[in-house]
Each structure stands twice: as C-alpha cells, then as structure tokens.
Design a protein around this motif. Structure first.
Motif, mmCIF file in Angstrom:
data_model
loop_
_atom_site.group_PDB
_atom_site.id
_atom_site.type_symbol
_atom_site.label_atom_id
_atom_site.label_comp_id
_atom_site.label_asym_id
_atom_site.label_seq_id
_atom_site.Cartn_x
_atom_site.Cartn_y
_atom_site.Cartn_z
ATOM 1 N N THR A 23 0.766 -1.396 0.171
ATOM 2 C CA THR A 23 -0.125 -0.058 0.080
ATOM 3 C C THR A 23 0.733 1.474 -0.127
ATOM 4 N N LEU A 24 2.006 0.974 0.456
ATOM 5 C CA LEU A 24 3.133 2.324 0.087
ATOM 6 C C LEU A 24 3.687 2.673 -0.884
ATOM 7 N N ALA A 112 8.708 6.465 1.193
ATOM 8 C CA ALA A 112 7.518 6.248 1.603
ATOM 9 C C ALA A 112 7.476 5.536 3.152
ATOM 10 N N ILE A 113 8.456 4.973 3.426
ATOM 11 C CA ILE A 113 8.458 4.077 4.747
ATOM 12 C C ILE A 113 9.114 5.442 5.759
ATOM 13 N N THR A 115 8.273 8.297 5.515
ATOM 14 C CA THR A 115 7.347 9.457 5.953
ATOM 15 C C THR A 115 6.201 8.978 6.309
ATOM 16 N N TYR A 116 5.753 7.626 6.405
ATOM 17 C CA TYR A 116 4.632 7.286 6.918
ATOM 18 C C TYR A 116 4.349 7.125 8.393
ATOM 19 N N ASP A 117 3.241 7.533 8.801
ATOM 20 C CA ASP A 117 2.902 7.700 10.108
ATOM 21 C C ASP A 117 2.513 6.234 10.716
ATOM 22 N N PHE A 118 3.438 5.680 11.528
ATOM 23 C CA PHE A 118 3.310 4.439 11.932
ATOM 24 C C PHE A 118 2.636 4.426 13.245
#
Length: 169
Positions: A23-24, A112-113, A115-118
């Motif tokens: 999805t990223l 992408a990883i 900047t993704y909010d986990f």
C-alpha cells in the motif's frame, strides 16, 4: 443460531493489525533515460551536442513520472551531465534518481516508509502481509522492521493463518 455453531472471525477479534507494505508503493509511471542516447556515437560526450539533445527533450513526456537515469554503455560521463539532465526534468518529474529501475524502487520505498505515520500501530500486534501482487524491494522489509520494532507489542510476518513471529516486546 446457537453459540456452539456460531461462525466467528477469530482473526478480527484478535486485535491483530494487518499491514500490507504494497500500500506504500507510490503510484505513477516509471521511465528510464539511457545516457547513451545523448552521446556522440554512443561513446563520447560532446558538451554542445549533449546540451542540444537535453534541450530537445519534451518534458511533458515525463510529467509526474518517476525517472531513473542510467548508462548502458561503458563510457565515463562527467558529473555535470547528470546535473544538466536533472535540471531539465526536475520541474515536471515526481522523482529522479541515478541507477536502474530496482534502484528507483528502493529509493521510492525508502521515502514512503520514512514519511509514513506508524503511530496507530504503537503497542499493537502487527502482522506484515507476506504475499503481494506488487514487487517490493527486500530493503523495504528491513526498513519496515526498523520502524516497527521499537513501537509494536509484537511483529509477525506472513498471513494470519500461518505467520512467523519476528519481535515480541
């Protein structure tokens, strides 16, 4: 319906967060530019000819594309040539990298990883989906573990019915 015959979704009830790394993957066109096409006889960089060929590029062809610049011939290309080509395309392309298609995908997934909010996975049991119809660079899984290990309760890889435990905090 009696309780003994009730169909229950135990995976949904388990509190397990399923995460699909695909999805990223950034959506968009990927295009390669081979520097040999800008060289005299595909061997020699002549500055005037090079600049003319770069100037003739139709930037609309690269609008919102992810571009990788590579050199398929064994020729030494001065660094300024990459500057000139990148400067021509940087206003229309989404991202430009030097390397092959795989290098581009590694960099895109890295971005992408990073900047993704986990945060919504903090303290949860997370299962990273093992199968995908998209090709995911192996490095993306390594970076994902780096991001998730410190914040999740547990981290698993695979499918809900068959997974490999990775981390338990």
């Amino acid at each position: 319906m009696s309780e003994e015959f009730e169909i229950r979704n135990k995976v949904a009830e388990s509190g397990l967060v399923n995460f699909d790394l695909s999805t990223l993957v950034p959506k968009g066109i990927r295009k390669g530019i081979d520097l040999k096409d800008f060289l005299f006889q595909e061997m020699i960089l002549k500055e005037k000819d090079f600049r003319e060929k770069v100037e003739a590029i139709d930037t609309e062809e690269y609008k919102d594309a992810y571009i990788y610049i590579y050199n398929s011939v064994d020729t030494i290309v001065p660094l300024w040539a990459y500057f000139v080509l990148t400067a021509k395309l940087t206003d229309t392309a989404k991202k430009i990298v030097f390397g092959n298609r795989e290098d581009l995908e590694v960099i895109l997934m890295h971005n992408a990883i990073q900047t993704y909010d986990f945060e919504d996975m903090r303290g949860k049991r997370v299962l990273v989906k093992g199968c995908s119809d998209k090709e995911i660079p192996e490095n993306a899984y390594i970076e994902l573990v780096e991001q998730l290990k410190p914040i999740v309760k547990s981290l698993m890889f695979g499918e809900a019915c068959s997974n490999v435990p990775i981390v338990k905090n």
